[in-house]
Design an enzyme around this catalytic site. Structure first.
Site, PDB file in Angstrom:
ATOM      1  N   ASP A 106      -7.962 -30.151 -31.825  1.00 39.67           N
ATOM      2  CA  ASP A 106      -8.194 -29.932 -30.401  1.00 39.67           C
ATOM      3  C   ASP A 106      -7.093 -30.631 -29.613  1.00 39.67           C
ATOM      4  O   ASP A 106      -6.408 -31.506 -30.134  1.00 39.67           O
ATOM      5  CB  ASP A 106      -9.544 -30.519 -29.991  1.00 39.67           C
ATOM      6  CG  ASP A 106     -10.706 -29.900 -30.751  1.00 39.67           C
ATOM      7  OD1 ASP A 106     -10.799 -28.655 -30.773  1.00 39.67           O
ATOM      8  OD2 ASP A 106     -11.501 -30.656 -31.328  1.00 39.67           O
TER       9      ASP A 106
ATOM     10  N   ASP B 171      -8.707 -24.132 -30.369  1.00 42.24           N
ATOM     11  CA  ASP B 171     -10.095 -24.598 -30.343  1.00 42.24           C
ATOM     12  C   ASP B 171     -10.372 -25.238 -28.976  1.00 42.24           C
ATOM     13  O   ASP B 171     -10.169 -24.601 -27.947  1.00 42.24           O
ATOM     14  CB  ASP B 171     -10.345 -25.531 -31.533  1.00 42.24           C
ATOM     15  CG  ASP B 171     -11.827 -25.700 -31.829  1.00 42.24           C
ATOM     16  OD1 ASP B 171     -12.654 -25.257 -31.030  1.00 42.24           O
ATOM     17  OD2 ASP B 171     -12.169 -26.303 -32.862  1.00 42.24           O
TER      18      ASP B 171
ATOM     19  N   ASP C 101     -12.797 -32.100 -26.936  1.00 40.36           N
ATOM     20  CA  ASP C 101     -14.096 -31.999 -27.591  1.00 40.36           C
ATOM     21  C   ASP C 101     -14.562 -33.384 -28.022  1.00 40.36           C
ATOM     22  O   ASP C 101     -13.739 -34.266 -28.304  1.00 40.36           O
ATOM     23  CB  ASP C 101     -14.014 -31.093 -28.835  1.00 40.36           C
ATOM     24  CG  ASP C 101     -13.953 -29.595 -28.461  1.00 40.36           C
ATOM     25  OD1 ASP C 101     -13.875 -29.265 -27.265  1.00 40.36           O
ATOM     26  OD2 ASP C 101     -13.983 -28.783 -29.405  1.00 40.36           O
TER      27      ASP C 101
ATOM     28  N   ARG D 240     -17.431 -23.136 -21.792  1.00 41.09           N
ATOM     29  CA  ARG D 240     -17.521 -24.554 -22.138  1.00 41.09           C
ATOM     30  C   ARG D 240     -16.897 -25.449 -21.068  1.00 41.09           C
ATOM     31  O   ARG D 240     -15.924 -26.154 -21.316  1.00 41.09           O
ATOM     32  CB  ARG D 240     -16.888 -24.829 -23.505  1.00 41.09           C
ATOM     33  CG  ARG D 240     -17.506 -24.008 -24.622  1.00 41.09           C
ATOM     34  CD  ARG D 240     -16.933 -24.354 -25.976  1.00 41.09           C
ATOM     35  NE  ARG D 240     -17.581 -23.544 -27.026  1.00 41.09           N
ATOM     36  CZ  ARG D 240     -17.207 -23.525 -28.297  1.00 41.09           C
ATOM     37  NH1 ARG D 240     -16.203 -24.272 -28.696  1.00 41.09           N
ATOM     38  NH2 ARG D 240     -17.843 -22.773 -29.173  1.00 41.09           N
TER      39      ARG D 240
END
Ligand SMILES: *[C@@H]1O[C@H](CO)[C@@H](O)[C@H](O)[C@H]1NC(C)=O
Ligand SMILES: *[C@@H]1O[C@H](CO)[C@@H](O)[C@H](O)[C@H]1NC(C)=O
Length: 332
Positions: A140, A169, A173, A226
């Site tokens: 990430d 991705d 995160d 997200r």
């Protein structure tokens, strides 16, 4: 919980009227903002659990190559260090960042393809860096795993909206009971799967009671979803501007998110619960949904559950204020 008089006033104002409690600098003043390399976290969950100081007080090292950077942030050495990054560092590689480190970008400092990975560490600050095009095969943009007290501030992260949504991705995160996290004044753009907190439906035993994260004063533009997606944890999303997204705040697996003083423009689903067997919850106060609908079940979190002080712009001020203040605009 620490309740200060200021906090009590903020709460009273927040619940009594949508009037902004504190006005920040003039709307859209897209100026370089002065900062110092030794600053510590002053907002959000990263101020808790002893606070987040990064490398403040430690040695200062300036790096301009990937090899120098990798050595300077090495997780085998937990001594306090401020690592100042100059120029563009490129490569398809994840660099592990150790405890008690501040990574500070000088103007234009860029990680191109290089993922930053904070795993089993504590007390890390990342400020004023640009991260772009970190492939999923690498990791990430910034990944926070089993780590405590991380402050990401004034960064810009992006990739590109290519057909294969899994080529990249996440931009930021967090997983495996990471805790006491703040992401502030950050500009996320041109990316599909922007920020996932809680990586798996099956990780409730580890994550429940953790994954406490604040998103404050961030600008999200041209992203797919997200913004964030949060499972199991506790979120506080305030003073953020969302422009052109499919879905933004997804609350899942009993997550509780306090969503206040945000504005959404051309966002199909600003606040919802989806993609999980078990729903999450949101409490939404003073948000401009841009004509769209909040479909998340109403939760139980209130402003008095938030253990730190915070300043609300008011949703009507967000679109004009936040974009000019987010991103890697600091000068040191
Ligand atoms: C970070 O620094 C503090 C203060 O020097 C120290 O007590 C702590 O052990 C360090 N963290 C780690 C993970 O070593
Ligand atoms: C609205 O957002 C979508 C992406 O969700 C984008 O494709 C579209 O161009 C945007 N519309 C406008 C008017 O900017």
């Amino acid at each position: 919980m620490r309740v200060t008089p200021v906090f009590a006033v903020l709460c009273a104002l927040a619940s009594a009227s949508p009037t902004p409690t504190v006005k920040e600098s003039p709307a859209g003043a897209n100026l370089q903002k002065r900062a110092t390399i030794s600053e510590v976290a002053t907002l959000g969950y990263a101020t808790q659990n002893g606070g987040t100081t990064g490398g403040s007080g430690g040695t200062v090292t300036t790096v301009s190559t990937l090899a120098q950077f990798t050595e300077a942030v090495d997780e085998k050495d937990a001594t306090a260090k401020i690592v100042v990054v100059s120029g563009t560092l490129s490569g398809d590689v994840n660099v592990r960042i150790g405890s008690n480190k501040s990574v500070i970008g000088l103007k234009g400092a860029t990680f191109d393809g290089v993922g930053l990975y904070i795993r089993r560490q504590s007390n890390v600050i990342v400020r004023n860096i640009i991260s772009k095009n970190v492939k999923a095969s690498t990791g990430d943009g910034i990944k926070i795993d089993e780590s405590l007290n991380v402050w990401i501030d004034h960064c810009e992260l992006y990739s590109e909206l290519i057909a294969d949504k899994d080529y990249y991705d996440g931009l930021i995160d967090a997983s495996h009971a990471a805790d006491w996290l703040t992401i502030s004044y950050t500009y996320f753009h041109d990316h599909w799967k922007t920020s996932l907190v809680g990586h798996s439906e099956n990780n409730g035993d580890e994550d429940t009671g953790h994954l406490r994260i604040t998103y404050a004063n961030n600008y999200w533009k041209d992203c797919g979803s997200r913004g964030p997606s949060l499972r199991f944890g506790t979120g506080h999303v305030y003073n953020s501007y969302y422009l052109n997204m499919d879905s933004a705040i997804n609350t899942r697996q009993n997550a509780q998110i306090l969503v206040q003083s945000n504005a959404f423009s051309n966002v199909t689903s600003p606040i919802m619960t989806k993609d999980s067997d078990i729903v999450g919850y949101a409490v939404a106060i003073d948000n401009d949904l841009g004509g769209a609908t909040n479909t998340a079940p109403v939760g139980t979190i209130t402003a008095s559950d938030i253990p730190y002080t915070f300043s609300l712009l008011g949703s009507s001020q967000v679109a004009a204020t936040v974009p000019g203040q987010a991103g890697a605009i600091l000068s040191f």
